[in-house]
Design a protein around this motif. Sequence first.
Motif, PDB file in Angstrom:
ATOM      1  N   GLU A   1     -13.428  -3.859 -26.651  1.00 49.10           N
ATOM      2  CA  GLU A   1     -14.628  -4.487 -27.197  1.00 49.10           C
ATOM      3  C   GLU A   1     -15.839  -3.566 -27.183  1.00 49.10           C
ATOM      4  O   GLU A   1     -16.918  -3.937 -27.629  1.00 49.10           O
ATOM      5  CB  GLU A   1     -14.958  -5.759 -26.394  1.00 49.10           C
ATOM      6  CG  GLU A   1     -13.857  -6.811 -26.482  1.00 49.10           C
ATOM      7  CD  GLU A   1     -14.188  -8.052 -25.683  1.00 49.10           C
ATOM      8  OE1 GLU A   1     -15.242  -8.040 -24.997  1.00 49.10           O
ATOM      9  OE2 GLU A   1     -13.410  -9.022 -25.734  1.00 49.10           O
ATOM     10  N   ASP A   2     -15.686  -2.369 -26.634  1.00 51.80           N
ATOM     11  CA  ASP A   2     -16.808  -1.427 -26.582  1.00 51.80           C
ATOM     12  C   ASP A   2     -17.134  -0.902 -27.971  1.00 51.80           C
ATOM     13  O   ASP A   2     -16.259  -0.823 -28.857  1.00 51.80           O
ATOM     14  CB  ASP A   2     -16.481  -0.251 -25.659  1.00 51.80           C
ATOM     15  CG  ASP A   2     -16.251  -0.713 -24.231  1.00 51.80           C
ATOM     16  OD1 ASP A   2     -16.852  -1.735 -23.850  1.00 51.80           O
ATOM     17  OD2 ASP A   2     -15.464  -0.066 -23.503  1.00 51.80           O
ATOM     18  N   ASP A   3     -18.400  -0.522 -28.152  1.00 46.30           N
ATOM     19  CA  ASP A   3     -18.830   0.044 -29.420  1.00 46.30           C
ATOM     20  C   ASP A   3     -18.182   1.419 -29.617  1.00 46.30           C
ATOM     21  O   ASP A   3     -18.187   2.244 -28.706  1.00 46.30           O
ATOM     22  CB  ASP A   3     -20.355   0.182 -29.436  1.00 46.30           C
ATOM     23  CG  ASP A   3     -20.852   0.676 -30.781  1.00 46.30           C
ATOM     24  OD1 ASP A   3     -20.773  -0.087 -31.746  1.00 46.30           O
ATOM     25  OD2 ASP A   3     -21.309   1.837 -30.846  1.00 46.30           O
ATOM     26  N   PRO A   4     -17.610   1.681 -30.790  1.00 41.67           N
ATOM     27  CA  PRO A   4     -16.915   2.975 -31.003  1.00 41.67           C
ATOM     28  C   PRO A   4     -17.819   4.180 -30.794  1.00 41.67           C
ATOM     29  O   PRO A   4     -17.383   5.199 -30.250  1.00 41.67           O
ATOM     30  CB  PRO A   4     -16.420   2.876 -32.449  1.00 41.67           C
ATOM     31  CG  PRO A   4     -16.347   1.421 -32.729  1.00 41.67           C
ATOM     32  CD  PRO A   4     -17.432   0.785 -31.934  1.00 41.67           C
ATOM     33  N   ASP A   5     -19.093   4.075 -31.239  1.00 43.87           N
ATOM     34  CA  ASP A   5     -19.998   5.217 -31.077  1.00 43.87           C
ATOM     35  C   ASP A   5     -20.258   5.514 -29.598  1.00 43.87           C
ATOM     36  O   ASP A   5     -20.314   6.687 -29.189  1.00 43.87           O
ATOM     37  CB  ASP A   5     -21.320   4.933 -31.793  1.00 43.87           C
ATOM     38  CG  ASP A   5     -21.146   4.826 -33.296  1.00 43.87           C
ATOM     39  OD1 ASP A   5     -20.207   5.474 -33.816  1.00 43.87           O
ATOM     40  OD2 ASP A   5     -21.925   4.109 -33.944  1.00 43.87           O
ATOM     41  N   GLU A   6     -20.386   4.454 -28.795  1.00 46.44           N
ATOM     42  CA  GLU A   6     -20.605   4.657 -27.370  1.00 46.44           C
ATOM     43  C   GLU A   6     -19.388   5.303 -26.703  1.00 46.44           C
ATOM     44  O   GLU A   6     -19.521   6.172 -25.835  1.00 46.44           O
ATOM     45  CB  GLU A   6     -20.925   3.330 -26.692  1.00 46.44           C
ATOM     46  CG  GLU A   6     -22.253   2.722 -27.134  1.00 46.44           C
ATOM     47  CD  GLU A   6     -22.515   1.407 -26.435  1.00 46.44           C
ATOM     48  OE1 GLU A   6     -21.653   0.983 -25.628  1.00 46.44           O
ATOM     49  OE2 GLU A   6     -23.573   0.794 -26.695  1.00 46.44           O
ATOM     50  N   VAL A   7     -18.200   4.886 -27.129  1.00 44.87           N
ATOM     51  CA  VAL A   7     -16.980   5.461 -26.557  1.00 44.87           C
ATOM     52  C   VAL A   7     -16.885   6.947 -26.894  1.00 44.87           C
ATOM     53  O   VAL A   7     -16.584   7.793 -26.039  1.00 44.87           O
ATOM     54  CB  VAL A   7     -15.740   4.705 -27.067  1.00 44.87           C
ATOM     55  CG1 VAL A   7     -14.464   5.385 -26.602  1.00 44.87           C
ATOM     56  CG2 VAL A   7     -15.770   3.257 -26.596  1.00 44.87           C
TER      57      VAL A   7
ATOM     58  N   GLU B   1     -19.350   8.957 -27.690  1.00 44.63           N
ATOM     59  CA  GLU B   1     -20.409   9.683 -26.983  1.00 44.63           C
ATOM     60  C   GLU B   1     -20.058   9.891 -25.516  1.00 44.63           C
ATOM     61  O   GLU B   1     -20.280  10.970 -24.950  1.00 44.63           O
ATOM     62  CB  GLU B   1     -21.716   8.912 -27.103  1.00 44.63           C
ATOM     63  CG  GLU B   1     -22.910   9.633 -26.498  1.00 44.63           C
ATOM     64  CD  GLU B   1     -24.195   8.855 -26.700  1.00 44.63           C
ATOM     65  OE1 GLU B   1     -25.220   9.298 -26.159  1.00 44.63           O
ATOM     66  OE2 GLU B   1     -24.139   7.816 -27.401  1.00 44.63           O
TER      67      GLU B   1
END
Length: 373
Positions: A352-358, A360
Amino acid sequence: MNLSQKEWDLTQIIFLLMFITLLILACFWVIQPFILGFAWASMVVIATWPLMLRIQHWLWGRRSLAVIVMTLLLLLLFIIPVALLVSGLIDNSAPVVAWVTSGHLQLPELEWLKSIPLAGDKLYSGYHSLVAGGGGALMAKVQPYIGRTTGFFMAQAGHFGRFMMHLGVMLLFSILLYWRGEQVGQGIRHFAFRLASRRGDAAVLLAAQAIRAVALGVVVTALVQGVLGGIGLAISGIPYATLLTVLMILCCLVQLGPLLVLIPAIIWLYWSGDTTWGTVLLVWSCVVGTLDNVLRPMLIRMGADLPMILILSGVIGGLIAFGMIGLFIGPVVLAVSYRLVSVWMHESPAPEDDPDEVVEELSDEQEQLDADH
């Protein structure tokens, strides 16, 4: 002496594995003549089992009467038509093979090209220039290979006695499986459960659903399209309608569709000047060619709720890999694997994490590792 701890003897284990392997090979050697017939019987019984139960309910719950009715249905709707179809294929193919291999196979003249407005004469002269420049030589080179190919298919279709033996074995095993289907199914489920617990049991049940889906959605649709297309060919006066019907059924089984046979027949009717029947066959071909878009998805959903691309990929790949029996083996393997992988994936929650955050976070970790080194 304390015998509670059993010591493993490597030699004993090796001989035990060799004995079990030889026993399995011997079993397969004994039942080899019946494997194909039993495989077909299993597919037919699994696909028609709900129908048999419904007939049994109508016949006051008598299994014996239901088995008799299903045997008669197999004879009348499957075995006798298939036998007649193969026999007609052999009989009607003989003149075609003789004509192809006789040396009289020539490119057509296409006189009707002249009647095309504006460009007719240019098309006619261009076509004959192409033929004079190498078309005849090309046909002379291709003709021996055409003869060998048709001869090969005739030789394969000529094993009529062996084919009828497999049909007889299939009918016998079908009767036995109809009579003791619950016991056989429970035995297979018990073995699968012992082998892989609940997942093994689920794999067996899913295999049955996949077989039913393929039988209903692919084979029934191909038979319906092929038979309806063959009726249109026979009514329109197309020669060798039986041979073309078999070819059309095969094209439908490999998902090429009936139009591969119907369109040349329509062109031949217009070419020969029979425009009335050509128009009739054209309209009929539009109906037959689009029938699978409605019939096949509906029947596949009745057997198993599986992705269409999975079923069709399994049908085509299985047919290439295993022959006609691969029509069922391919989709079953893909369906069972797909469901098992799907269950394994859903045992853990989806990310469920945001792809951009993962991305980064991974980049920061990589930079930190590079800095440490």
